[in-house]
Design a protein around this motif. Structure first.
Motif, PDB file in Angstrom:
ATOM      1  N   ASN A 224       0.847  -1.192   0.000  1.00 35.61           N
ATOM      2  CA  ASN A 224       0.000   0.000   0.000  1.00 35.61           C
ATOM      3  C   ASN A 224       0.881   1.239   0.000  1.00 35.61           C
ATOM      4  O   ASN A 224       1.356   1.681   1.040  1.00 35.61           O
ATOM      5  CB  ASN A 224      -0.921  -0.002   1.228  1.00 35.61           C
ATOM      6  CG  ASN A 224      -1.961   1.107   1.169  1.00 35.61           C
ATOM      7  OD1 ASN A 224      -1.835   2.062   0.401  1.00 35.61           O
ATOM      8  ND2 ASN A 224      -2.994   0.991   1.986  1.00 35.61           N
ATOM      9  N   MET A 225       1.101   1.811  -1.169  1.00 36.77           N
ATOM     10  CA  MET A 225       2.005   2.952  -1.275  1.00 36.77           C
ATOM     11  C   MET A 225       1.402   4.228  -0.694  1.00 36.77           C
ATOM     12  O   MET A 225       2.101   5.218  -0.492  1.00 36.77           O
ATOM     13  CB  MET A 225       2.388   3.193  -2.738  1.00 36.77           C
ATOM     14  CG  MET A 225       1.245   3.604  -3.636  1.00 36.77           C
ATOM     15  SD  MET A 225       1.789   3.943  -5.325  1.00 36.77           S
ATOM     16  CE  MET A 225       2.827   5.374  -5.074  1.00 36.77           C
ATOM     17  N   ALA A 226       0.098   4.211  -0.401  1.00 36.54           N
ATOM     18  CA  ALA A 226      -0.538   5.403   0.158  1.00 36.54           C
ATOM     19  C   ALA A 226      -0.248   5.556   1.645  1.00 36.54           C
ATOM     20  O   ALA A 226      -0.418   6.633   2.201  1.00 36.54           O
ATOM     21  CB  ALA A 226      -2.049   5.344  -0.070  1.00 36.54           C
ATOM     22  N   ARG A 227       0.189   4.479   2.290  1.00 34.51           N
ATOM     23  CA  ARG A 227       0.452   4.542   3.722  1.00 34.51           C
ATOM     24  C   ARG A 227       1.805   5.173   3.979  1.00 34.51           C
ATOM     25  O   ARG A 227       2.770   4.939   3.263  1.00 34.51           O
ATOM     26  CB  ARG A 227       0.415   3.145   4.339  1.00 34.51           C
ATOM     27  CG  ARG A 227      -0.914   2.460   4.228  1.00 34.51           C
ATOM     28  CD  ARG A 227      -0.906   1.140   4.945  1.00 34.51           C
ATOM     29  NE  ARG A 227      -0.837   1.322   6.395  1.00 34.51           N
ATOM     30  CZ  ARG A 227      -1.184   0.374   7.254  1.00 34.51           C
ATOM     31  NH1 ARG A 227      -1.609  -0.789   6.825  1.00 34.51           N
ATOM     32  NH2 ARG A 227      -1.100   0.591   8.546  1.00 34.51           N
ATOM     33  N   GLU A 228       1.863   5.970   5.014  1.00 28.45           N
ATOM     34  CA  GLU A 228       3.121   6.598   5.386  1.00 28.45           C
ATOM     35  C   GLU A 228       3.955   5.678   6.269  1.00 28.45           C
ATOM     36  O   GLU A 228       5.166   5.610   6.145  1.00 28.45           O
ATOM     37  CB  GLU A 228       2.847   7.917   6.121  1.00 28.45           C
ATOM     38  CG  GLU A 228       2.049   8.929   5.317  1.00 28.45           C
ATOM     39  CD  GLU A 228       2.823   9.510   4.146  1.00 28.45           C
ATOM     40  OE1 GLU A 228       3.990   9.132   3.952  1.00 28.45           O
ATOM     41  OE2 GLU A 228       2.264  10.330   3.423  1.00 28.45           O
ATOM     42  N   ASN A 229       3.311   4.975   7.190  1.00 28.44           N
ATOM     43  CA  ASN A 229       3.993   4.038   8.074  1.00 28.44           C
ATOM     44  C   ASN A 229       3.592   2.625   7.683  1.00 28.44           C
ATOM     45  O   ASN A 229       2.401   2.323   7.588  1.00 28.44           O
ATOM     46  CB  ASN A 229       3.623   4.293   9.534  1.00 28.44           C
ATOM     47  CG  ASN A 229       4.127   5.636   9.999  1.00 28.44           C
ATOM     48  OD1 ASN A 229       5.160   6.103   9.557  1.00 28.44           O
ATOM     49  ND2 ASN A 229       3.391   6.272  10.896  1.00 28.44           N
ATOM     50  N   LEU A 230       4.566   1.767   7.471  1.00 31.85           N
ATOM     51  CA  LEU A 230       4.300   0.449   6.926  1.00 31.85           C
ATOM     52  C   LEU A 230       4.370  -0.626   7.996  1.00 31.85           C
ATOM     53  O   LEU A 230       5.323  -0.669   8.777  1.00 31.85           O
ATOM     54  CB  LEU A 230       5.302   0.142   5.813  1.00 31.85           C
ATOM     55  CG  LEU A 230       5.342   1.177   4.682  1.00 31.85           C
ATOM     56  CD1 LEU A 230       6.410   0.811   3.670  1.00 31.85           C
ATOM     57  CD2 LEU A 230       3.984   1.294   4.011  1.00 31.85           C
ATOM     58  N   PRO A 231       3.384  -1.516   8.046  1.00 29.79           N
ATOM     59  CA  PRO A 231       3.388  -2.592   9.042  1.00 29.79           C
ATOM     60  C   PRO A 231       4.380  -3.678   8.664  1.00 29.79           C
ATOM     61  O   PRO A 231       4.894  -3.704   7.539  1.00 29.79           O
ATOM     62  CB  PRO A 231       1.945  -3.116   8.970  1.00 29.79           C
ATOM     63  CG  PRO A 231       1.533  -2.845   7.555  1.00 29.79           C
ATOM     64  CD  PRO A 231       2.201  -1.553   7.173  1.00 29.79           C
ATOM     65  N   PRO A 232       4.674  -4.597   9.583  1.00 25.39           N
ATOM     66  CA  PRO A 232       5.581  -5.704   9.254  1.00 25.39           C
ATOM     67  C   PRO A 232       4.977  -6.611   8.195  1.00 25.39           C
ATOM     68  O   PRO A 232       3.758  -6.784   8.126  1.00 25.39           O
ATOM     69  CB  PRO A 232       5.752  -6.429  10.596  1.00 25.39           C
ATOM     70  CG  PRO A 232       4.552  -6.048  11.395  1.00 25.39           C
ATOM     71  CD  PRO A 232       4.208  -4.655  10.979  1.00 25.39           C
ATOM     72  N   LEU A 233       5.844  -7.184   7.379  1.00 22.33           N
ATOM     73  CA  LEU A 233       5.389  -8.075   6.314  1.00 22.33           C
ATOM     74  C   LEU A 233       4.951  -9.424   6.872  1.00 22.33           C
ATOM     75  O   LEU A 233       4.004 -10.030   6.384  1.00 22.33           O
ATOM     76  CB  LEU A 233       6.516  -8.272   5.293  1.00 22.33           C
ATOM     77  CG  LEU A 233       6.219  -9.172   4.097  1.00 22.33           C
ATOM     78  CD1 LEU A 233       5.077  -8.608   3.264  1.00 22.33           C
ATOM     79  CD2 LEU A 233       7.471  -9.340   3.237  1.00 22.33           C
ATOM     80  N   LYS A 234       5.648  -9.882   7.907  1.00 23.13           N
ATOM     81  CA  LYS A 234       5.335 -11.170   8.519  1.00 23.13           C
ATOM     82  C   LYS A 234       4.819 -10.959   9.939  1.00 23.13           C
ATOM     83  O   LYS A 234       5.109  -9.956  10.572  1.00 23.13           O
ATOM     84  CB  LYS A 234       6.588 -12.053   8.564  1.00 23.13           C
ATOM     85  CG  LYS A 234       7.238 -12.297   7.217  1.00 23.13           C
ATOM     86  CD  LYS A 234       8.529 -13.086   7.395  1.00 23.13           C
ATOM     87  CE  LYS A 234       9.249 -13.276   6.073  1.00 23.13           C
ATOM     88  NZ  LYS A 234      10.540 -13.997   6.253  1.00 23.13           N
ATOM     89  N   LYS A 235       4.071 -11.931  10.417  1.00 26.63           N
ATOM     90  CA  LYS A 235       3.627 -11.883  11.805  1.00 26.63           C
ATOM     91  C   LYS A 235       4.824 -12.081  12.731  1.00 26.63           C
ATOM     92  O   LYS A 235       5.700 -12.892  12.464  1.00 26.63           O
ATOM     93  CB  LYS A 235       2.584 -12.969  12.075  1.00 26.63           C
ATOM     94  CG  LYS A 235       1.234 -12.713  11.427  1.00 26.63           C
ATOM     95  CD  LYS A 235       0.233 -13.775  11.841  1.00 26.63           C
ATOM     96  CE  LYS A 235      -1.139 -13.484  11.250  1.00 26.63           C
ATOM     97  NZ  LYS A 235      -2.136 -14.512  11.650  1.00 26.63           N
TER      98      LYS A 235
END
Length: 255
Positions: A224-235
Motif C-alpha cells: 500500500n504505497m498510500a500509507r506513510e507508516n508500513l506494518p511488518p510483512l510477517k507476523k
C-alpha cells in the motif's frame, strides 16, 4: 454497497457526535481540540466534523500503530538500548508497598515522559531509519532545482511528491552511516535541516543484535504505497510474561 461498513461508520459518527456534545474535548489532547476549532470556524457542522474525524482516525491509527511496532522492535531487540530506556524511565516511577499481601504498586507519571530525551531520540531515529511513503508539497513560487549536471524548472502551483526514504538516507545530510540505525543520532545535539526529517516509516536492511542472539527482521509490507507508516510483512509472535522481580507488582499510571 457495503451495508455493514456503512452501518459501522454511522455508529462511529454517532459516537463522535456524542463525544463532542458531552464535552469530551475538554480532556483531550491539543490535536483534536485544534482540529475541532478550525473546522467549526470554517463553517462545518458538528455532524460533518464527526464524519471528518472518522476518516482522520483511519489515517492516524493506520500510521501510528506500525510506527509504535517498530519503536518497540528497535528498543527490545537491542539490549543496550533497552537498558538505557528503562534506566531513564525509572526516574518517573514511584513505589508504594501494599500492606498485607506483599504486593508493590508502581506508579508511572506519564506527564513526565516528555523528559525522556533518550527515548525520544530513539523514536526519532526509528522513524528516520524506517522512512517510507511519500509526502506531497505545493510549490509556492517558481524555482530551479539543480542535481548534478541537470536543472529542473518547477513552476509555481505545481505539486511535488517527495520520497521520504531517499531524504532520510541521504549521506550528504545524515553522514556516512545514514543507512544504519543509530539510536544516539538525535541525542548528540546535532541538528539536521528542518526539511530533511519527515517522521515516517521505512524498510530495514539489517537485523540488530537482540537480547537472546539475533532477531530476524520481518520486513515491511509495501503493498500500500498510500500509507506513510508500513506494518511488518510477517507476523511477529512473542511471549509476554512478567520480568523477573516484577511478579508481585501492580502498575498505575498518572496522565
Amino acid at each position: 454497497m457495503a451495508p455493514k461498513a456503512v452501518v459501522g461508520r454511522e455508529a462511529v459518527v454517532r459516537a463522535m457526535e456524542q463525544y463532542y456534545e458531552s464535552g469530551g474535548l475538554q480532556d483531550s489532547s491539543q490535536l483534536p481540540r485544534a482540529r475541532y476549532t478550525i473546522l467549526k470556524e470554517s463553517g462545518m457542522s458538528v455532524g460533518d466534523i464527526a464524519r471528518a474525524e472518522c476518516v482522520f482516525g483511519l489515517a492516524l491509527n493506520g500510521n501510528s500503530v506500525p510506527a509504535a511496532f517498530w519503536v518497540v522492535w528497535d528498543v527490545f531487540s537491542d539490549a543496550a538500548v533497552l537498558s538505557r530506556v528503562r534506566q531513564e524511565v525509572q526516574g518517573f516511577i514511584s513505589t508504594a508497598q501494599n500492606t498485607g499481601e506483599g504486593v508493590q504498586t508502581l506508579t508511572l507519571d506519564l506527564r513526565r515522559i516528555k523528559e525522556a530525551l533518550y527515548l525520544h531520540a530513539v523514536i526519532h531515529e526509528t522513524l528516520r531509519y524506517r522512512a517510507r511513503g511519500t509526502g506531497p508539497r505545493m510549490v509556492l513560487e517558481d524555482v530551479i532545482i539543480s542535481s548534478n549536471a541537470c536543472e529542473y524548472h518547477v513552476e509555481k502551483g505545481s505539486t511535488l511528491i517527495l520520497a521520504n526514504e531517499s531524504m532520510h538516507h541521504d549521506t550528504a545530510v545524515w553522514g556516512p552511516n545514514a543507512d544504519t540505525l543509530f539510536p544516539d543520532r538525535f541525542s548528540l545535539g546535532t541538528r539536521s535541516p528542518p526539511t530533511a526529517f519527515v517522521a515516517l516509516e521505512g524498510d530495514p536492511t539489517s537485523a540488530p543484535e537482540s537480547l537472546g542472539g539475533r532477531w530476524d527482521e520481518p520486513g515491511q509490507d509495501l503493498s500500500n504505497m498510500a500509507r506513510e507508516n508500513l506494518p511488518p510483512l510477517k507476523k511477529v509472535m512473542v511471549d509476554v510474561a512478567p520480568r523477573k522481580g516484577t511478579e508481585n507488582v501492580v502498575w498505575r499510571y498518572v496522565l
